[in-house]
Design a protein around this motif. Structure first.
Motif, PDB file in Angstrom:
ATOM      1  N   VAL B 161     101.766  68.534  33.805  1.00  0.00           N
ATOM      2  CA  VAL B 161     101.435  69.852  33.276  1.00  0.00           C
ATOM      3  C   VAL B 161     102.006  70.917  34.211  1.00  0.00           C
ATOM      4  N   TYR B 162     102.758  71.874  33.649  1.00  0.00           N
ATOM      5  CA  TYR B 162     103.195  73.025  34.445  1.00  0.00           C
ATOM      6  C   TYR B 162     101.963  73.810  34.877  1.00  0.00           C
ATOM      7  N   VAL B 193      93.477  72.193  28.451  1.00  0.00           N
ATOM      8  CA  VAL B 193      92.245  71.592  28.950  1.00  0.00           C
ATOM      9  C   VAL B 193      92.447  71.101  30.381  1.00  0.00           C
ATOM     10  N   SER B 194      93.620  70.598  30.641  1.00  0.00           N
ATOM     11  CA  SER B 194      93.902  70.084  31.980  1.00  0.00           C
ATOM     12  C   SER B 194      93.881  71.218  33.005  1.00  0.00           C
ATOM     13  N   GLN B 273      88.931  64.679  24.902  1.00  0.00           N
ATOM     14  CA  GLN B 273      88.708  63.234  24.733  1.00  0.00           C
ATOM     15  C   GLN B 273      89.965  62.435  25.109  1.00  0.00           C
ATOM     16  N   ALA B 274      91.107  62.922  24.677  1.00  0.00           N
ATOM     17  CA  ALA B 274      92.364  62.220  25.002  1.00  0.00           C
ATOM     18  C   ALA B 274      92.624  62.254  26.497  1.00  0.00           C
ATOM     19  N   ASN B 275      92.428  63.420  27.094  1.00  0.00           N
ATOM     20  CA  ASN B 275      92.666  63.543  28.540  1.00  0.00           C
ATOM     21  C   ASN B 275      91.689  62.678  29.334  1.00  0.00           C
ATOM     22  N   GLY B 298      98.343  64.297  34.150  1.00  0.00           N
ATOM     23  CA  GLY B 298      97.878  65.654  33.873  1.00  0.00           C
ATOM     24  C   GLY B 298      97.270  65.800  32.499  1.00  0.00           C
ATOM     25  N   ALA B 299      97.761  65.039  31.558  1.00  0.00           N
ATOM     26  CA  ALA B 299      97.296  65.211  30.188  1.00  0.00           C
ATOM     27  C   ALA B 299      96.903  63.856  29.616  1.00  0.00           C
ATOM     28  N   ASN B 300      97.595  63.390  28.624  1.00  0.00           N
ATOM     29  CA  ASN B 300      97.187  62.147  27.972  1.00  0.00           C
ATOM     30  C   ASN B 300      98.278  61.078  27.980  1.00  0.00           C
TER      31      ASN B 300
END
Lengths: 360, 360, 360, 360
Positions: B161-162, B193-194, B273-275, B298-300
């Motif tokens: 994630v930037y 969200v991250s 939820q994914a993260n 950072g994410a999913n």
């Protein structure tokens, strides 16, 4: 749930007759979308729904066909045409055709510059002799765009329907001219039901090479099928579709719609309901003095001439429809799979009251 | 219905970790689609659902924005870019970007020939100094394509994630270079969200001019929003979208999805939820000897290195994921809004069994 | 050497009347080409010849103009149009226009898909009222391509010439419609000499925004000048020309031709010679029974009706011309800067002999 | 007149070494242009000069070839490539290639969006193994642009020359990969003379399908020949050329130049003079302390490293050349067909004086 249940729920009569795109989707389609959502599925068309749709369309057309699902008619038409002409080609179409008037130049862009050459004819149908002549102009002359394909709309933009003999005549001209034939079938089912023939007869048996098989206007939310009868057009189509942004990752979303549409003849039932409503409306209007029905009502579109005072009265009553767009006092009514006989009777009752005693 | 209900139904654990596009749609989205189907609605975006989505996005971004809904990420990206560059422009992007690798050249076609110029950087992020240099090459030289815009992916294709500071740094370079900045936000919510910041901070406040606001990968069936912060890009966009075949007649079909997506924070809950599933997986993998987690999660998306024997064992057990595509033994797992902790634990249990006692 | 010397040398009469492109170049142009070759020069237009041409054209048009030299009329027209319309624009032109019929779709490709919309009118001239109407169709409707520019040919493809009042009327319509006006001046000098007005009057003072200033048909080998009166069109043009492969490295080759063309009124003298020959021919033909001259002879093109037997007889005698292309028995004769009175008299003598005593 | 006569006239030494496009044309070419102007000729390539050029090129290449004349190298390259790739194709080229850096994106536009994919290699030559690898990436994957053709520059942009074995190796890779091979021969003659082989050996016998046969840089004013060895590329080329505005009405103007160029080995003599001048310069520079010649001098381009003080001194003396563009202190000298040994000696004398006693 079957379609007869739909009118069980008391509901306000439909006031909109502007187009068949103001309706929602058939309940069966909604249910199929919901059902398709369960669990994981391979993306980009590797799912079971897509495979089933391909099988069903091959059955319906009584032969192997190549199928590419897309969300809109403009996409279906433009992708078909882009595979049927080089950038310096002529696409012959009727002056009143959707590709010529209503797609913001999409075919020109998708084909990287091909030319829509209009070929006129009665009732929004291309005249075969005129097409024959057009396809012989400056052939092989590098200064001129070259004959490449023709596109016909079935049912037509004026609500008529090409007969099988008319399609075959155009198919013969195309073959004799070494050009391909595309059918914009955004109202394919309406035309089919009207003719009472088979899908095969109305397409490849009559010389059609590629079909935009419409569903959106007839009970689906947003899904059309490119159906290729000329297998040579298929290998490139996957790249063309992806490159245009029309390859859905969750393809089942499109295929579930078409799957339901083709199940238990929903597509034919929907088209029949729209056509029947149009016939009912057409007959009702024809019986009114002061109203002139224009052309034959072949599918689900009716053109008629109404007095201005009647037009105003209908608009005030909340009815929606196009008018004074083609000609002064000319009105277009479009019915859909969700238009009921009650809806039509309601409209007819208003027209009857709105038309002055002694006509226009 | 809230998302916690989803796991009430006993179901088989998800075996697919290839991508977040193998999931269906959130129940709320399905319900919204069904509900939107009732009655007649103005076509082409003249409906109430579309108006509501526009209002909601303006609220979410804390300012007026121009919104254009389209069905796919490729369409959103290509349409944005086509409004941000002339045909002789350079679009700066990371070598690993989706627009560079996975859209079959769509941006080149939509822009009528603009050039994707790759600018490298760590972790699939464009390096600001390199962008600064690239945007100064042959400016004004008619022999060379010209600096026009940059495109960044948030979250990145590597699952990072930037940070806000990183986006701002690129935004500053773009401003100083008189080029525009596009964000491919196909996993926008996961990144948001991250970072725990506001949508405004992650976009226009940091210098983003146009956003592909992704929803398809995060619980919607097929809908993305082009969100324009630079109002000068808007007037042309309607024509561009129509011409590309991406203007839906039954637009409510797209808007109902986004409407539900933005209601009661569904988009943020899904992304969380994914993260969370990804974090759980990442931590679990990191604790296994013989497994090396690559980069920050950072994410999913998680990249890791697994022994070949473990990869084979997982595949035989029915798990789906990409491997050996970027580098020997490198595996990518992607979680989605529908991935549960149980799904992850199931995967981890198999990995644990599959990794040989003494590692690779 | 002056042009009067040309007929000093006894030579066979010119038999070709198919087009003004079958002539070579004026001796002055050849000499200029040879002279320009000496020594080194900056490439890509950085040479003194190009600078001089730009100055001369600014003087001739009595204002600052932006000049871009290209080798062909198709390039000049297409580049002009590409700067005057977005890809979803309408280019209004006459059905008989060169851009519509004779450039193999070049304008559609150069504009990335803009639409040539034909607007009819007498004598191959666009009717202002029709243009006014056309430019008001579906403005702002995303389903339709949008009014962008009009293109007129001066002199026309039928050999007529727009009067100043006619150009001004179209210029006014364009201004009132917020569209731009292009002039295809492939026979600009012929028209100018015919009207006896100034270049400024025939262009920007009448509302023309961009001009394809033709020279190839009038004594130059292969060189045309794009002359922009609307300065906003200029910044992009350099990139457009280069990208189309029309930026010459040895630009002096083009500029030397135009430089000579504009020196000592060569362009006007050449045009006068062609026009005078046409007038002589037109008068001669009009005096013959069995021959009907069609339309006014405004420039260097004559349409007439000849008996079939006369057409055959002329062809057998070795004359070249187009016939039976527009209509049965209709013949087109085109004169050029190199056509002499003797050439015309020779043709007339043959026609006189070929026409049967009692006409068609 | 033969080329040895040129130095009979005392003249100032040429100071320009920026490029071979700053020279004019060979006297023979000028004479041919002048001679071609006499009388009438069929337009658009129906003339005797064009027929003769086609014959000569077939002789030179020892087989039937299809020939299309165009005025610039960018046009030749882009037209060739547009016939060799679909819009979703990959064109493999070296990072330093002219099509990648110096044509303002022309290939992308001419091909309607194909992708230039750079494949690196020593000395501005594509590495065969790397090409082999590149042409196997994501074949058949609709998300990715597809292998279509490769383009090599002979002589290279760095002044080197592909050996026959090197071309054959690339030809073999192309054949094995089912992609086509294009040669940008803007300095074709210089390379040919350098290798001492036959034109056939350097092209189709080694696997080249289409050639941009350059002449402009080697003594012609503005003319290049597209030479097609793959006959399947020919039928479309006429439309492509016309549509791009590159079909000359007075085609003899182009053909006369090429005709003269191919007569009495002018093209080879010119190339030899340029190459010899370059060799003389290269050897001279190599003998100077403080000067480092970079790479082999295969054709008429020399790269070397000079002290900054020497660069400044040469510029002040009036010499023209590119410097500090590729790397600090790196200088490029280009000789041409009009560069004499005296010109080179004059340059060398200045360099000798300009280089400080003890080098950089």
């Amino acid at each position: 749930m079957d379609s007869s249940n739909r009118s069980h729920v008391a509901r306000a009569p439909a006031l909109g007759f502007t187009s068949d795109n103001i309706a929602g989707a058939s309940p069966e389609v909604i249910e199929a979308i919901a059902a398709s959502s369960a669990g994981q599925a391979s993306p980009y068309g590797g799912d079971e729904f897509t495979a089933r749709v391909e099988r069903k369309l091959s059955e319906i057309f009584e032969r192997e066909v190549d199928v590419f699902l897309v969300p809109t008619g403009t996409a279906a038409n433009s992708l078909c045409l882009s595979a049927m002409t080089p950038p310096w080609g002529n696409i012959y179409c009727h002056p009143s055709s959707h590709i010529n008037n209503d797609e913001c130049g999409a075919p020109a862009w998708y084909t990287n510059g091909a030319k829509l050459v209009t070929v006129d004819g009665q009732s929004a149908k291309i005249d075969p002799a005129s097409l024959h002549g057009a396809a012989r102009v400056k052939v092989g002359d590098v200064h001129s765009t070259q004959p490449s394909c023709a596109s016909i709309t079935q049912a037509t933009e004026e609500g008529g329907v090409y007969t099988l003999a008319e399609i075959e005549a155009l198919g013969d001209v195309c073959k004799a001219s070494s050009i391909k034939l595309h059918m914009d079938g955004s109202r394919f089912a309406n035309a089919l039901v009207s003719l009472g023939c088979s899908p095969a007869e109305m397409t490849w048996k009559a010389g059609v090479d590629a079909l935009s098989f419409g569903a959106t206007k007839n009970g689906v939310f947003a899904a059309e099928a490119i159906v290729l009868f000329d297998a040579s057009l298929a290998p490139e189509m996957g790249y063309r579709r992806k490159r245009a942004g029309h390859l859905f990752s969750k393809m089942r979303f499109l295929s579930a719609q078409i799957d339901a549409y083709l199940t238990d003849d929903l597509w034919l039932r929907n088209a029949r309901q729209a056509n029947d409503a149009a016939q009912h409306l057409s007959r009702g209007l024809a019986g009114l003095s002061g109203v002139e029905v224009l052309g034959a009502t072949g599918a689900n579109i009716i053109f008629c001439r109404l007095p201005s005072v009647a037009i105003q009265s209908l608009l005030q009553a909340g009815f929606g429809f196009y008018h004074d767009r083609w000609e002064q006092n000319v009105v277009r009514f479009v019915t859909s799979f969700s238009t009921t006989i009650e809806d039509v009777d309601n409209l007819l009752a208003h027209v009857t009251r709105a038309v002055p005693a002694h006509g226009v």
